[in-house]
Design an enzyme around this catalytic site. Sequence first.
Site, PDB file in Angstrom:
ATOM      1  N   VAL A 241      38.294  47.759  39.402  1.00  0.00           N
ATOM      2  CA  VAL A 241      38.198  46.848  38.242  1.00  0.00           C
ATOM      3  C   VAL A 241      36.995  46.288  38.043  1.00  0.00           C
ATOM      4  CG1 VAL A 241      40.671  46.675  38.272  1.00  0.00           C
ATOM      5  CG2 VAL A 241      39.265  45.079  39.795  1.00  0.00           C
ATOM      6  N   HIS A 242      35.844  47.134  37.889  1.00  0.00           N
ATOM      7  CA  HIS A 242      34.289  46.689  37.737  1.00  0.00           C
ATOM      8  C   HIS A 242      34.252  45.370  37.239  1.00  0.00           C
ATOM      9  CE1 HIS A 242      33.225  50.819  38.647  1.00  0.00           C
ATOM     10  NE2 HIS A 242      34.056  51.200  37.893  1.00  0.00           N
ATOM     11  N   ASP A 243      34.674  45.205  35.807  1.00  0.00           N
ATOM     12  CA  ASP A 243      34.205  44.159  34.789  1.00  0.00           C
ATOM     13  C   ASP A 243      34.912  42.717  35.286  1.00  0.00           C
ATOM     14  OD1 ASP A 243      32.824  46.074  33.527  1.00  0.00           O
ATOM     15  OD2 ASP A 243      34.235  46.027  31.767  1.00  0.00           O
TER      16      ASP A 243
END
Length: 314
Positions: A241-243
Amino acid sequence: MSNENKRKIIIDCDPGHDDAIAILLAAGNPAIDLVAITTVAGNAEIEKTTQNALKVCEIAGVRDVPIAKGAGQPMVRKRETAADIHGDSGMDGPVLPEPTLNIVEEHAVDLIIRKLLESDGDITLVPVGPLTNIAMAMRREPAILSKIQEIVIMGGGTFGNWTPAAEFNIYVDAEAAAVVFESGVPITMMGLDVTHQALATVEVSDKIASIENPVAKFVSELLVFFRQTYKDVFDFEHPPVHDVCSVAYCIDPTVFNCKKLRVDVETRGDFTYGMTVVDTLGVTHKEPNVNFALGLDHGKFWNMLYQTLGNYSK
């Protein structure tokens, strides 16, 4: 928490499954004052990313945050999107009604400039897509540079995911990224080195699914689709969940282990265009320009998300 103690942020995004979760973390956490949401082309075309931002805010009941449509093309190159990861809509998976919310008439670049100039220098920019809007704002009105408290970027890393050398957000508009990284503004960078540690495992997904409200259900549905595409494209067992990392840093920087490093953006290489060249050993002897995230506290990170999703009404 009083508004005076909240961290003011503008999220610049290209929703995007992980962008959507990042917006929800910001909108639902009491430590954040979400000043505005601006959209940019990236994971999908600008019309789609803007619609997706409206849909996320609709389902979360976020009605008092201006949403502005931004750049539909990179500064120099042709546009690229990530349909193989996020689907044709940019946020495939959940079936959502058309939003009743509307964007503001102001262009995203104009809104960013205005909000910063009107501020006391206490707004953090949180770009979690290509950096086109941020670079264009800097070029159009250099007076904003001294008004930006910090920029917390999701992008780059010591390796790539769109090319062997380049991460998607930086690759899509490396010229814009170079403008931002060379701006002199304080930058914290959530690159792939740390975001690939923020994996939504089956245990994480089950925990989110157990939270009984429509927003958590939406996140759970996002992760089902995202898990499958990351398995199909990258052979990851669990999606990163990069962001979400960028917003989590704004809420509690102690979640992350960071180090001041020099980062430059490659804009001319045949094989390395969009690479963030990270001087981990200090061999260039250049002044560090980035607070570079290396690791995260998994317990703090996921508990923050669980608690925030639980804040939404049933």
